[in-house]
Design a protein around this motif. Structure first.
Motif, short mmCIF file in Angstrom:
data_model
loop_
_atom_site.label_atom_id
_atom_site.label_comp_id
_atom_site.label_asym_id
_atom_site.label_seq_id
_atom_site.Cartn_x
_atom_site.Cartn_y
_atom_site.Cartn_z
N ASP A 104 0.83 -1.21 0.00
CA ASP A 104 0.00 0.00 0.00
C ASP A 104 0.87 1.26 0.00
O ASP A 104 0.59 2.23 -0.71
CB ASP A 104 -0.92 0.02 1.22
CG ASP A 104 -2.04 -1.00 1.14
OD1 ASP A 104 -2.38 -1.41 0.01
OD2 ASP A 104 -2.57 -1.38 2.19
N VAL A 162 7.29 -5.43 -6.35
CA VAL A 162 7.00 -4.05 -6.76
C VAL A 162 8.09 -3.53 -7.70
O VAL A 162 7.80 -2.92 -8.74
CB VAL A 162 6.87 -3.13 -5.53
CG1 VAL A 162 6.66 -1.68 -5.97
CG2 VAL A 162 5.73 -3.58 -4.64
N VAL A 172 9.50 5.04 -5.34
CA VAL A 172 9.11 3.70 -4.87
C VAL A 172 10.31 2.98 -4.28
O VAL A 172 10.20 2.32 -3.24
CB VAL A 172 8.47 2.89 -6.02
CG1 VAL A 172 8.41 1.40 -5.66
CG2 VAL A 172 7.07 3.40 -6.32
N GLU A 228 2.50 2.00 -3.35
CA GLU A 228 1.55 2.50 -4.36
C GLU A 228 1.14 3.94 -4.11
O GLU A 228 0.92 4.70 -5.05
CB GLU A 228 0.31 1.61 -4.39
CG GLU A 228 -0.69 2.00 -5.46
CD GLU A 228 -1.87 1.04 -5.56
OE1 GLU A 228 -2.78 1.32 -6.36
OE2 GLU A 228 -1.87 0.03 -4.83
N HIS A 229 1.05 4.34 -2.84
CA HIS A 229 0.44 5.62 -2.52
C HIS A 229 1.36 6.67 -1.89
O HIS A 229 1.08 7.87 -2.01
CB HIS A 229 -0.76 5.40 -1.57
CG HIS A 229 -1.81 4.50 -2.12
ND1 HIS A 229 -2.58 4.83 -3.21
CD2 HIS A 229 -2.22 3.26 -1.73
CE1 HIS A 229 -3.43 3.84 -3.47
NE2 HIS A 229 -3.23 2.88 -2.59
#
Length: 381
Positions: free
Chosen positions: A39, A274, A179, A42-43
Motif C-alpha cells: 500500500d 514491486v 518507490v 503504491e500511494h
C-alpha cells in the motif's frame, strides 16, 4: 556457569522491541508501523515514509507540506564540507566517500554531541536531507562536472535525479526512484540497523551511529548486493546465453546468484515484486535496457530449479532494484549509496527509538581457544 546457547550470526536472537517495521518472512510480508509495504509503495511519497518512521503515524496535509519544505531546506551542504569532497581521490568507492562525508557532517554541527530528543530529530532531518546531495555531488565531482544545487520546488527523489543529471527528470524516473526509496527505508533488525543501535547503546552520537551503519551496509552480503547483482547481470549479458551461464556457473560450479535468497524471507520478497514492475516500466520507457531480459530469464531458471525450490530461494530487493537504478542511469558503484539514501530514514528512526529505553548492547562470545597455557621467557620460545 554453563555457556549461553550460541546462535551464529545472532540468527533468531531478539535484541529489542520495535514499533517501526515488521518482517514476516514466512508469508513474504513487510509492514512499516502497521502499514503494508504494498500500500505504501503504491500511494506514499518518501517524505511521508520518513515522517511515519520518526513519528509512528502518517502526517496530515499541513504537516506533510511543512515536513517536505524543511527537508528540502536542509539539502544544501556546508561550504567547507563540499570543498573537502573535492580533495577526495576520484578513485574512491562512493560508499567510502559517503561514509567519510557523513562523518565530516558532524564536524559542522554544533549540536553533534547533544543526544536530547529534539537535537536527535534535527540531526535525523539533516542527515536524511543531505545524504542525497552528497551522493549526487560526488558523482558530479568524480566525473569532472559542476555540482548542481537542490531546488526548493522539488522533492527528495526528483531533486536527486536533477542534481545527478543536471536537468529535470521525467515522471517515470521520479516514480520509480520514489518507490525504491519507500521500499528500502526500513527492514527490521538488519545488519546496518543493528550496527546503528549498537553504537547508540554506548550513548554514542547520531553521526557516529550512521557512519558505522554505512560501513556495515557497504558489504556485498548486505547493501552491496545490488552492486554485485548488476555486475552479474552484465557478466551474463557479455556471455551471451543466460541458460548456458546458469548451467555452467550455478549448476556446475555452485555459484551463488546475487539477489536471490534472503536470511528472513522464505517466500517472495514483496519489495522485489514491486520493483520488478517498475523495472519493466522503466525499460519499456527507455527502450534501452538489455539487462531486464537477463534478469527475467535468470529468475525463471532459478524458480524452476529443484535446488532453489527446496530451499525457498526467491529474488530479493537487490535483484530488481539493480535493474531499476541502472535504467534511471545510476552507475553500478553508486547503487549501494542510494540504498543508504533510503535506509537513513530507518536508521535514524531506530536510533531515536533506542534512546527511549537505552541499554548497552553487549553480547558474549564462546571461547574456543587454547587453555592453561604456561608462560615461557622470550629466550625459550
Amino acid at each position: 556457569m554453563a555457556e549461553a546457547e550460541q546462535k551464529k550470526g545472532l540468527e533468531g536472537v531478539v535484541i529489542a522491541d520495535t514499533r517501526l517495521s515488521r518482517v514476516q518472512g514466512d508469508i513474504g510480508k513487510l509492514t512499516y508501523c502497521g502499514y503494508d509495504i504494498l500500500d505504501l509503495a503504491e500511494h506514499a511519497s518518501f517524505s511521508e515514509i520518513v515522517f511515519l518512521l520518526w513519528n509512528v503515524r502518517l502526517p496530515n496535509k499541513v504537516e506533510l507540506e511543512r515536513f517536505k519544505a524543511t527537508l528540502v531546506d536542509e539539502m544544501c551542504l556546508p561550504e567547507d564540507e563540499l570543498e573537502g569532497m573535492y580533495r577526495y581521490p576520484v578513485s574512491a568507492h562512493p560508499m567510502a566517500v559517503l561514509r567519510t562525508a557523513v562523518s565530516a557532517l558532524g564536524l559542522y554541527d554544533p549540536a553533534a554531541e547533544d543526544n536530547s530528543p529534539d537535537a536527535n530529530l534535527r540531526k535525523a532531518m539533516r542527515l536524511t536531507a543531505k545524504m542525497p546531495t552528497i551522493i549526487a555531488a560526488w558523482e558530479r565531482i568524480r566525473s569532472g562536472k559542476p555540482v548542481v544545487e537542490p531546488r526548493e520546488d522539488m522533492g527528495i527523489a526528483e531533486n536527486f535525479i536533477y542534481m545527478l543529471k543536471g536537468h529535470e527528470p521525467n515522471q517515470t524516473e521520479i516514480d520509480a526512484l520514489n518507490v525504491y526509496l519507500v521500499l528500502l527505508a526500513d527492514h527490521g533488525m538488519n545488519a546496518s540497523t543493528f550496527t546503528a543501535r549498537v553504537v547508540t547503546s554506548t550513548d554514542g552520537d547520531m553521526y557516529s551511529a550512521i557512519t558505522a551503519a554505512i560501513g556495515s551496509l557497504k558489504g556485498p552480503k548486505h547493501g552491496g548486493a545490488n552492486e554485485a547483482a548488476m555486475r552479474m547481470f552484465n557478466e551474463i549479458a557479455d556471455f551471451g546465453n543466460t541458460k548456458e551461464w546458469f548451467e555452467r556457473e550455478v549448476k556446475g560450479k555452485g555459484r551463488r546468484i546475487m539477489g536471490i535468497g534472503h536470511r528472513v524471507y522464505k517466500a517472495m520478497d514483496p519489495r522485489a515484486t514491486v520493483l520488478k514492475k517498475h523495472a519493466e516500466a522503466l525499460c519499456d520507457y527507455t527502450q534501452n535496457c538489455k539487462l531486464i531480459d537477463v534478469a527475467l530469464e535468470l529468475e525463471e531458471l532459478a524458480l524452476a530449479d529443484e535446488y532453489f525450490i527446496e530451499r525457498k530461494l526467491f529474488p530479493n530487493v537487490d535483484y530488481y532494484s539493480a535493474i531499476v537504478l541502472d535504467a534511471i542511469g545510476i552507475e553500478t558503484d553508486m547503487m549501494t549509496p542510494l540504498f543508504a539514501m533510503s535506509r537513513v530514514a530507518g536508521w535514524t528512526a531506530h536510533i531515536i527509538e533506542q534512546w527511549h529505553d537505552n541499554r548497552l548492547i553487549r553480547p558474549r562470545g564462546t571461547y574456543i581457544g587454547p587453555v592453561d597455557q604456561v608462560w615461557t621467557s622470550i629466550d625459550e620460545r
